[in-house]
Scaffold this motif. Structure first.
Motif, PDB file in Angstrom:
ATOM      1  N   ILE A  10     -11.720  30.672  -4.038  1.00 37.10           N
ATOM      2  CA  ILE A  10     -12.055  30.891  -2.302  1.00 37.10           C
ATOM      3  C   ILE A  10     -12.172  32.360  -2.213  1.00 37.10           C
ATOM      4  O   ILE A  10     -12.761  32.783  -1.576  1.00 37.10           O
ATOM      5  N   VAL A  11     -10.847  33.124  -2.494  1.00 34.72           N
ATOM      6  CA  VAL A  11     -11.117  34.454  -1.755  1.00 34.72           C
ATOM      7  C   VAL A  11     -11.732  35.469  -3.017  1.00 34.72           C
ATOM      8  O   VAL A  11     -12.286  36.009  -2.060  1.00 34.72           O
ATOM      9  N   THR A  20     -13.418  40.600 -11.342  1.00 34.92           N
ATOM     10  CA  THR A  20     -11.735  40.852 -12.270  1.00 34.92           C
ATOM     11  C   THR A  20     -10.858  41.664 -11.836  1.00 34.92           C
ATOM     12  O   THR A  20      -9.541  41.349 -11.448  1.00 34.92           O
ATOM     13  N   TRP A  21     -11.291  42.760 -11.392  1.00 34.21           N
ATOM     14  CA  TRP A  21     -10.562  43.601 -10.718  1.00 34.21           C
ATOM     15  C   TRP A  21      -9.599  42.928  -9.376  1.00 34.21           C
ATOM     16  O   TRP A  21      -8.782  43.290  -8.919  1.00 34.21           O
ATOM     17  N   LEU A  22     -10.045  42.485  -7.911  1.00 39.59           N
ATOM     18  CA  LEU A  22      -9.837  41.759  -7.455  1.00 39.59           C
ATOM     19  C   LEU A  22      -8.719  40.340  -7.431  1.00 39.59           C
ATOM     20  O   LEU A  22      -7.511  40.586  -7.267  1.00 39.59           O
ATOM     21  N   LEU A  23      -9.105  39.696  -8.971  1.00 38.81           N
ATOM     22  CA  LEU A  23      -8.104  39.156  -9.098  1.00 38.81           C
ATOM     23  C   LEU A  23      -6.567  39.948  -9.918  1.00 38.81           C
ATOM     24  O   LEU A  23      -5.567  39.145 -10.200  1.00 38.81           O
ATOM     25  N   GLN A  24      -6.894  41.399  -9.718  1.00 41.26           N
ATOM     26  CA  GLN A  24      -5.819  41.441 -10.127  1.00 41.26           C
ATOM     27  C   GLN A  24      -5.100  42.747  -9.053  1.00 41.26           C
ATOM     28  O   GLN A  24      -4.884  43.814  -9.047  1.00 41.26           O
ATOM     29  N   ASP A  25      -5.764  42.331  -8.048  1.00 43.81           N
ATOM     30  CA  ASP A  25      -4.897  42.398  -6.629  1.00 43.81           C
ATOM     31  C   ASP A  25      -5.361  44.310  -6.728  1.00 43.81           C
ATOM     32  O   ASP A  25      -4.886  45.220  -6.059  1.00 43.81           O
ATOM     33  N   ARG A  26      -6.710  44.041  -6.804  1.00 37.04           N
ATOM     34  CA  ARG A  26      -7.219  45.856  -6.532  1.00 37.04           C
ATOM     35  C   ARG A  26      -8.815  45.360  -6.489  1.00 37.04           C
ATOM     36  O   ARG A  26      -9.590  44.421  -6.974  1.00 37.04           O
TER      37      ARG A  26
END
Length: 375
Positions: free
Chosen positions: A132-133, A71-77
């Protein structure tokens, strides 16, 4: 426009490779600049564990997980949680965690995401780009996983860690939050009988032997051919005269062990630790563990093999792929090594002079030859 799986992979592959090369440039020196941050987060977790155990909220710890948070990866962290569980694992509902943020790695993932958006513009929806990311984050995670693994000896030496109550078997793992993870460390304090363990190892049952705690045991003379001992802890043991031919010893720690006459021929030895070992008369012919191997975004071999201060007197290293291995302080007197490898390994002039250099004759049989060395 309909995008097939094959065409999608063809467009993703070069972008994945670019991200892989970018993170590989960080490895290991630039990542080690941040080791204090990881150690401090782990120290805080141990303090939290101690507080919960003092108040009766936490049983002895059996699992510690480093997990990346999607969830944090999708918020640029890029954020990892470090969690502690008792032997019930995920059923343990007494939350005990610390967060570790790695902002210095996010630009690599962000660049991949932007390039992916340009390459797949109007071909797939944004939600598919995000998927994909998240999937390709494993390219970065494998480096973070090995970075954490390399620091485990320091983590488990912390006074705060030594003070907590631990279960008889403790596992440190890394992976996705409450999903697939890999074991980095295992501490087994159960009553282990060497004879029973030897019989179990000789059964070589699939991946059962991976990540085992075999420290300080006499397991000499074992028939371990083809065994998978990757990332196992075998330091300070006696494996003399054992047959490991064709085995998988990727990341296995044999440091300080007795391995006289052991046979590691044709084995995978990427990142194996043989520092301080007695490998006199051992066989490592055709063993593989040289430069890092890249395949479809995955990497094998992060540090290289460590033979520092090992005794390799009379060992057979013919046709072994050991490029990049550490030989500082190693005794190579009478070791059999092919002449063609003379310039590929980082050896001192004294070591080169003590080696028995070999070269294939017309029939392909290695024979001793003279090698011109610098004066």
């Amino acid at each position: 426009m309909r995008v097939t799986i094959d065409s999608l992979e063809q467009q993703i592959a070069p972008l994945r490779e670019a991200m892989l090369q970018a993170v590989d440039a960080y490895w290991p020196n630039r990542m080690d600049m941040h080791r204090g941050e990881l150690i401090e987060a782990f120290r805080k977790l141990c303090i939290r564990i101690g507080q919960q155990q003092s108040s009766g909220q936490k049983a002895p710890i059996a699992y510690i997980h480093f997990s990346f948070l999607r969830t944090w990866l999708l918020q640029d962290r890029v954020i990892y949680s470090i969690e502690a569980y008792d032997d019930r694992w995920y059923v343990d509902r007494n939350e005990c965690l610390e967060l570790l943020e790695l902002p210095w790695l996010y630009p690599l993932l962000q660049s991949f995401k932007q390039d992916l958006g340009h390459a797949l513009f109007r071909q797939v929806p944004d939600t598919e780009i995000d998927a994909i990311v998240l999937r390709e984050f494993t390219v970065l995670h494998q480096y973070i996983r090995e970075w954490i693994r390399s620091l485990v000896p320091e983590l488990i030496a912390l006074p705060e860690f030594l003070a907590i109550e631990r279960a008889d078997v403790l596992r440190i793992r890394a992976g996705e939050f409450k999903d697939f993870s890999e074991q980095l460390w295992m501490e087994d304090c159960t009553d282990r009988q060497a004879a029973e363990l030897k019989s179990w190892l000789e059964e070589k049952r699939s991946s059962d032997c991976m990540n085992s705690d075999l420290r300080g045991l006499d397991l000499s003379g074992g028939q371990y051919e083809g065994i998978d001992l990757r990332y196992s802890h075998c330091s300070g043991g006696d494996f003399s005269g054992s047959n490991f031919q064709g085995s998988i010893c990727v990341g296995t720690d044999f440091s300080g062990s007795k391995l006289t006459g052991a046979d590691f021929s044709q084995s995978l030895l990427y990142d194996a630790n043989f520092s301080g070992c007695d490998l006199s008369s051992a066989k490592l012919a055709e063993a593989v563990g040289g430069a890092r191997f890249f395949h479809e975004g995955m990497v094998l071999g992060f540090y290289g093999i460590d033979f520092s201060n090992a005794n390799l007197q009379g060992a057979n290293l013919l046709f072994a792929d050991l490029a990049g291995a550490e030989f500082q302080g190693a005794n190579l007197s009478g070791a059999l090594i092919l002449k063609q490898d003379a310039l590929q390994w980082n050896l001192s002039e004294e070591q080169r002079r003590s080696i028995t250099w070999m070269e294939e004759d017309e029939s392909g049989v290695p024979v001793p030859v003279q090698v011109q060395l610098r004066e």
